[in-house]
Design an enzyme around this catalytic site. Structure first.
Site, PDB file in Angstrom:
ATOM      1  N   THR A 199      64.942  52.046 -38.420  1.00 58.25           N
ATOM      2  CA  THR A 199      64.659  52.639 -39.726  1.00 58.25           C
ATOM      3  C   THR A 199      63.578  51.826 -40.424  1.00 58.25           C
ATOM      4  OG1 THR A 199      66.903  53.505 -39.964  1.00 58.25           O
ATOM      5  CG2 THR A 199      65.611  53.267 -41.977  1.00 58.25           C
ATOM      6  N   PHE A 226      61.710  50.873 -43.940  1.00 58.20           N
ATOM      7  CA  PHE A 226      61.969  50.782 -45.370  1.00 58.20           C
ATOM      8  C   PHE A 226      60.678  50.437 -46.106  1.00 58.20           C
ATOM      9  CE2 PHE A 226      65.953  49.970 -43.300  1.00 58.20           C
ATOM     10  CZ  PHE A 226      66.935  50.499 -44.130  1.00 58.20           C
TER      11      PHE A 226
END
Length: 277
Positions: A172, A174
């Protein structure tokens, strides 16, 4: 860096992991929603916000592209977190006693092979860290949680198996948001610039707008579109490019972009993460 960094979710969420990995000396502020995390920074309750924008398996995070342009905040950094999933249970429980595992539906879908091999049924929870907290509070030996090891550490669970995800490269990305922009050149891996734009209502406007990046040798690593204002005809584009706005090739490309667009807004200039290499 010291101060407070806000994130969406409960303690132990992967966003919390991103905060701890990137800013280990900062206090963390869990928030119920992305809007709450943004508001915490705008009000001064927090200095930074850590917001997920995309996942290598599931694509972009819903709603975040709508929130960023109107947030009043600026991107000052990026972070990448490898989504490592652990099966955890109450202290003393062994793997053969676990018949159900609770987690967010996305994590449940990423551990099908492991759960199938061990005959463990899937139970949908609101989120990953919340599922770990529920397992700790419920006190049911047959119930496990799929979450980060950080969540297990926080809620007193023991790891029965780690790195059980089907795909070993699930990551992921960010973005780190702050009240003030930082256009300084920093980092060891080059700079990134993120912006949104709307093209003018002329034929081939998007093609022409993108041409300046190609002819000037500027690498565009991301380009996504989404509707604005609930209209099928109003489209906004979100883009990441390599380079700083003051770099001559980038400056020329942005100047050409401006000619073919009705709106351009730079959301942030920040150092590229080493994880990009």
């Amino acid at each position: 860096m010291t101060g407070t960094i806000a994130f969406q979710g409960e303690p132990g969420a992967y966003s919390h992991q991103a905060c701890r990995d990137t800013y280990p000396d900062m206090d963390v502020l869990p928030c119920r929603t992305f809007e709450d995390a943004i508001a915490a920074v705008r009000s001064g309750e927090a200095d930074l916000a850590m917001l997920p924008v995309e996942n290598s398996t599931f694509g972009r995070v819903a709603d975040i592209h709508h929130l960023l342009p109107e947030s009043g905040l600026h991107i000052i950094g990026e972070a990448f977190v490898r989504v490592r999933i652990a099966l955890m249970a109450l202290p003393g429980v062994t793997l053969d006693r676990v018949t159900e595992a609770m987690s967010h539906t996305m994590l449940l879908g990423q551990c099908r092979s492991f759960l199938g091999r061990h005959g463990i049924a899937r139970v949908t929870g609101a989120d990953t860290a919340g599922s770990a907290r529920h397992v700790a509070e419920a006190g049911q030996p047959h119930l496990g949680a799929l979450a980060s090891e950080l969540a297990g550490e926080i809620y007193g669970l023991e790891v029965l198996a780690r790195d059980i995800e089907d795909e070993g490269n699930n990551t992921t990305r960010f973005l780190v948001m702050a009240r003030e922009p930082d256009f300084s050149r920093r980092g060891d891996h080059g700079m990134m610039t993120t912006f949104v734009f709307q093209v003018r209502n002329i034929p081939a406007a998007l093609y022409k707008a993108m041409g300046g990046f190609a002819t000037n040798g500027v690498n565009m690593t991301k380009l996504e579109s989404y509707m604005v204002g609930g209209s099928f005809s109003a489209t906004q584009f979100y883009a990441d490019i390599e380079g700083h706005p003051d770099d001559p090739p980038v400056a020329r490309a942005l100047e050409e972009l401006d000619y073919f667009t009705s709106h351009v807004k730079i959301l942030g200039v920040y150092p590229a993460s080493a994880e990009r290499d």
